[in-house]
Motif scaffolding. Sequence first.
Motif, mmCIF file in Angstrom:
data_model
loop_
_atom_site.group_PDB
_atom_site.id
_atom_site.type_symbol
_atom_site.label_atom_id
_atom_site.label_comp_id
_atom_site.label_asym_id
_atom_site.label_seq_id
_atom_site.Cartn_x
_atom_site.Cartn_y
_atom_site.Cartn_z
ATOM 1 N N MET A 192 -33.911 34.680 28.236
ATOM 2 C CA MET A 192 -32.412 34.287 28.648
ATOM 3 C C MET A 192 -32.104 33.076 27.970
ATOM 4 S SD MET A 192 -31.640 37.119 30.344
ATOM 5 C CE MET A 192 -29.805 36.290 31.149
ATOM 6 N N GLU A 199 -18.795 40.683 29.078
ATOM 7 C CA GLU A 199 -18.338 39.571 28.595
ATOM 8 C C GLU A 199 -17.554 39.781 27.285
ATOM 9 O OE1 GLU A 199 -18.952 36.470 29.589
ATOM 10 O OE2 GLU A 199 -20.717 36.792 31.249
ATOM 11 N N GLU A 230 -20.448 37.323 22.419
ATOM 12 C CA GLU A 230 -21.716 37.575 22.560
ATOM 13 C C GLU A 230 -22.706 36.267 22.405
ATOM 14 O OE1 GLU A 230 -23.252 40.522 23.000
ATOM 15 O OE2 GLU A 230 -21.407 41.499 23.403
ATOM 16 N N PRO A 231 -23.759 36.067 23.063
ATOM 17 C CA PRO A 231 -24.618 34.784 22.761
ATOM 18 C C PRO A 231 -25.225 35.061 21.400
ATOM 19 C CG PRO A 231 -25.834 36.630 24.088
ATOM 20 C CD PRO A 231 -24.405 37.209 23.815
ATOM 21 N N GLU A 271 -28.223 30.688 26.687
ATOM 22 C CA GLU A 271 -26.616 30.422 26.628
ATOM 23 C C GLU A 271 -26.081 31.093 28.131
ATOM 24 O OE1 GLU A 271 -24.965 31.679 23.116
ATOM 25 O OE2 GLU A 271 -25.542 30.110 21.983
ATOM 26 N N ILE A 272 -26.334 30.404 29.228
ATOM 27 C CA ILE A 272 -26.209 31.153 30.625
ATOM 28 C C ILE A 272 -25.458 30.143 31.183
ATOM 29 C CG2 ILE A 272 -27.565 33.227 30.223
ATOM 30 C CD1 ILE A 272 -28.984 31.517 32.712
ATOM 31 N N SER A 289 -26.279 24.345 26.315
ATOM 32 C CA SER A 289 -26.401 25.534 25.920
ATOM 33 C C SER A 289 -26.463 26.437 27.463
ATOM 34 C CB SER A 289 -27.338 26.020 24.933
ATOM 35 O OG SER A 289 -28.651 25.714 25.544
ATOM 36 N N THR A 290 -27.184 25.632 28.391
ATOM 37 C CA THR A 290 -27.152 26.297 29.707
ATOM 38 C C THR A 290 -26.754 25.149 31.024
ATOM 39 O OG1 THR A 290 -29.310 27.359 29.170
ATOM 40 C CG2 THR A 290 -29.002 26.957 31.122
ATOM 41 N N LYS A 303 -28.298 41.750 30.950
ATOM 42 C CA LYS A 303 -28.678 42.166 29.848
ATOM 43 C C LYS A 303 -28.425 43.750 29.454
ATOM 44 C CE LYS A 303 -32.868 39.461 29.023
ATOM 45 N NZ LYS A 303 -33.083 39.579 27.537
ATOM 46 N N ARG A 307 -23.484 34.199 34.043
ATOM 47 C CA ARG A 307 -22.713 34.674 32.752
ATOM 48 C C ARG A 307 -23.039 34.046 31.696
ATOM 49 N NH1 ARG A 307 -16.669 32.484 32.349
ATOM 50 N NH2 ARG A 307 -17.000 33.321 30.366
ATOM 51 N N HIS A 308 -22.773 34.507 30.347
ATOM 52 C CA HIS A 308 -23.016 33.808 28.962
ATOM 53 C C HIS A 308 -22.010 32.664 29.039
ATOM 54 C CE1 HIS A 308 -25.998 36.415 27.488
ATOM 55 N NE2 HIS A 308 -25.141 37.316 27.681
#
Length: 335
Positions: free
Chosen positions: A84, A328, A331-332, A86-87, A53-54, A119, A44-45
């Motif tokens: 990819m 989600e 939004e990233p 921010e997950i 951020s990850t 995506k 998921r984001h």
Amino acid sequence: MIITKTPFRMSFFGGGTDMEDYFRENGGAVLSTTIDKYCYVNVRHLPRFFDYSTELSYSKTERVTDVEDIKHPAIRNAMKMLDMYEIRLTYEADLPARSGLGTSSSFAVGMLNAFYALKGKYADKKKLADEAIYLERVLCQEAGGWQDQIAASYGGFNRINFGSNGYEVLPVIISPERKNQLNDNLMMFFTGFTRFSSEVQKANNVSGTEGKRLKLKKMYELVDEAETVLTDKERNLDDFGRLLDTTWRLKKGTGNAISTNGIDELYEKGIAAGALGGKLLGAGGGGFLVFYVQPEKQEAVRESMKDLMYIPFKFEDGGTRVIHYSPETFEPKDN
């Protein structure tokens, strides 16, 4: 949030002939099936409330602000390949990694499937298989063949042919009764040893000598014979077990890292107890032993393997799939 479910595979015949440096010149084929043991990838984001951020959770936990800082090579390269960021990714599995069931490739396929779904894009089976092969063999530079990624993506009981133009996947058509009989006659045990398949492949250098090439050629020919046993209802299914013994003894001759004294002792115990044949699954060095055993001999074989964990399983027909999707609520950020 995306959750993918990707099966592990059991390879019976032809392992080693799926190595690109071998099959481009000599051709190759494997006979394999996926089983009802899976890995699950949840992606998921990541909300923007953290100082990283990850976030990744597998056998370790990683929290980074730069994709380049990710230590897991497959995740790092897959995120870069598909842009990819921010997950949060988590990995779970029914069976341990590095155990001969193609677990790393199942993870690669399931992860790519999850990334595409996040995506909002669709990736078919061939695209997932091709990109997982590229990810593991090219970007991560891990030694190994192509069969695991294909099996995890396509699913089912298949013959996979390899040649100068790539590969083709041909489902093996067996009556449900005969397929169930084969399933019932297979017994799987966990040796307790795990290893990195790529390291075993490097140690074995399977296509390096003429002697090894001759053994691989014989193993390739056994794919035809084993497929005939499965599809010809006039053939005795027990011949499948005897052919497993033949291919295992050939495979042991393709590299010093394939087996160990301990594994050899376990295998011979199973044969002495009544198994018609079997093999160590995967590249070698550890993991799972599978035996073909007639029903009346199975208790004796189970007793001979009493120090190992018995793992019941069933063949399954599905490849990787998304089993949960929810949109989600944020939004990233743009790069």
